[in-house]
Structure formats: C-alpha cells, structure tokens
Design a protein around this motif. Structure first.
Motif, PDB file in Angstrom:
ATOM      1  N   ILE A 195       0.595  -1.165   0.126  1.00 45.64           N
ATOM      2  CA  ILE A 195      -0.026   0.015  -0.004  1.00 45.64           C
ATOM      3  C   ILE A 195       0.827   1.365  -0.061  1.00 45.64           C
ATOM      4  CG2 ILE A 195      -1.676   1.137   1.248  1.00 45.64           C
ATOM      5  CD1 ILE A 195      -2.765  -1.409   2.376  1.00 45.64           C
ATOM      6  N   VAL A 196       0.351   2.318  -0.845  1.00 44.27           N
ATOM      7  CA  VAL A 196       1.261   3.313  -0.890  1.00 44.27           C
ATOM      8  C   VAL A 196       0.926   4.249   0.429  1.00 44.27           C
ATOM      9  CG1 VAL A 196       1.397   5.648  -2.200  1.00 44.27           C
ATOM     10  CG2 VAL A 196       0.897   3.489  -3.422  1.00 44.27           C
ATOM     11  N   SER A 197       2.191   4.717   1.071  1.00 53.37           N
ATOM     12  CA  SER A 197       1.953   5.543   2.151  1.00 53.37           C
ATOM     13  C   SER A 197       1.475   6.921   1.932  1.00 53.37           C
ATOM     14  CB  SER A 197       3.329   5.709   3.073  1.00 53.37           C
ATOM     15  OG  SER A 197       4.287   6.438   2.202  1.00 53.37           O
ATOM     16  N   GLN A 198       0.956   7.729   3.115  1.00 56.13           N
ATOM     17  CA  GLN A 198       0.538   8.833   2.638  1.00 56.13           C
ATOM     18  C   GLN A 198       1.725   9.795   2.281  1.00 56.13           C
ATOM     19  OE1 GLN A 198      -1.450  10.227   6.499  1.00 56.13           O
ATOM     20  NE2 GLN A 198      -3.092   9.402   5.928  1.00 56.13           N
ATOM     21  N   GLN A 199       2.836   9.671   2.668  1.00 62.49           N
ATOM     22  CA  GLN A 199       4.158  10.444   2.060  1.00 62.49           C
ATOM     23  C   GLN A 199       4.153  10.263   0.637  1.00 62.49           C
ATOM     24  OE1 GLN A 199       5.636  13.114   3.598  1.00 62.49           O
ATOM     25  NE2 GLN A 199       6.511  13.225   1.405  1.00 62.49           N
ATOM     26  N   GLN A 200       4.023   8.818   0.264  1.00 58.16           N
ATOM     27  CA  GLN A 200       4.345   8.527  -1.069  1.00 58.16           C
ATOM     28  C   GLN A 200       3.250   9.011  -1.966  1.00 58.16           C
ATOM     29  OE1 GLN A 200       4.531   4.326  -0.333  1.00 58.16           O
ATOM     30  NE2 GLN A 200       6.774   4.138  -1.191  1.00 58.16           N
ATOM     31  N   ALA A 201       2.101   8.937  -1.327  1.00 53.96           N
ATOM     32  CA  ALA A 201       0.740   9.857  -2.167  1.00 53.96           C
ATOM     33  C   ALA A 201       0.808  11.142  -2.325  1.00 53.96           C
ATOM     34  CB  ALA A 201      -0.659   9.394  -1.612  1.00 53.96           C
ATOM     35  N   TYR A 202       1.283  11.945  -1.376  1.00 52.17           N
ATOM     36  CA  TYR A 202       1.660  13.064  -1.650  1.00 52.17           C
ATOM     37  C   TYR A 202       2.630  13.513  -2.416  1.00 52.17           C
ATOM     38  CZ  TYR A 202       3.151  17.872  -0.620  1.00 52.17           C
ATOM     39  OH  TYR A 202       3.505  19.412  -0.774  1.00 52.17           O
TER      40      TYR A 202
END
Length: 143
Positions: A47-54
């Motif tokens: 799952i993509v982390s919130q930091q990666q999504a940002y």
C-alpha cells in the motif's frame, strides 16, 4: 526444455514456440467467468504510504523536471510532432522556462500521478515491466 501438453519434454525451438503459442491461445480463449475483485483483497498487497501519495501529486520542482528530461535517451520518446528529448536538451536554454511552466500548470490543474518514485515499493518483485533497471524480458526463462 519445455514439457509439451502430452507430457513429453522438448528442446526444439520450433516445438517450444508452438507450445507457448498453444498455451496462450488456450488461456485467452478460455471462458472463465469474470468475478469482481473484493476490496479486502486490495489491502493484502503493498500500500502506498501517505507520504508517497503526497509525493505523487505534488508539483515537481524545476530541478526534478529538468532531471526527467535529461535522463531520457537522446532519441527516445519522440513526440507526435517529431521532437525527441535530444531536441529539448539542445534547446533547453530557449524551451526550458516555458516547459517548466507547462508542466507545473498541468500539475496544478489536473491529476497526473508521479508514480515512478513509489513503484518499487508497490510492484511485486516478479513484475519487471515499469520497474527501473528491469525489463519485461527479464521474466522470460527458457531452460
């Protein structure tokens, strides 16, 4: 060496090629019923982390934009108008600033995802396409 459908081994390039073609023809012609994917299954993988999504949706810096252009081979990615990355590199002193503006405007007005920075953490190691340093051909193994 490949086992043919009848169970006999073969190392003949012609027979191996024939077996691969037959396998995929049978696979693609099968009438396996379609089933929807359960949302719970999606949570089982990476799952993509919130930091990666940002990171994927953030507006890139001028340095990041230029790096992407300069990392492309000279004759790679020709545009529909015929201009390759080599053209943009050679004319960067002229086209660089407008190019930065266009890319940033696109990020500010659309939803382009910068996935390259996170693909390695969400794509399975068995998947070679779209992973830096790997080729889709890395997954072809003939004994």
């Amino acid at each position: 060496m490949v086992l043919k459908v009848d169970g006999e081994p073969t190392s003949s390039l012609e027979q191996v090629a024939g077996e691969f073609i037959q396998f995929y023809e049978r696979l693609l012609r099968s009438s396996t019923p379609w089933q929807p994917v359960s949302p719970s299954v999606l949570c089982l993988g990476p799952i993509v982390s919130q930091q990666q999504a940002y990171t994927m949706i953030s507006v890139p810096s001028d340095k990041e934009i230029k790096k992407v252009i300069y990392d492309i081979g000279e004759n790679k990615a020709p545009r529909p108008d015929g201009y390759s990355s080599g053209f943009f590199k050679k004319a960067w002193s002229i086209v660089g600033h407008p190019f930065y503006q266009v890319v940033k405007e696109f990020f500010n007005s659309s939803s382009l995802l910068k996935m390259a920075s996170v693909l390695g953490s969400i794509v399975d190691q068995a998947q070679a396409a779209f992973v830096e340093g790997m080729s889709i051909f890395d997954n072809i193994h003939l004994a």
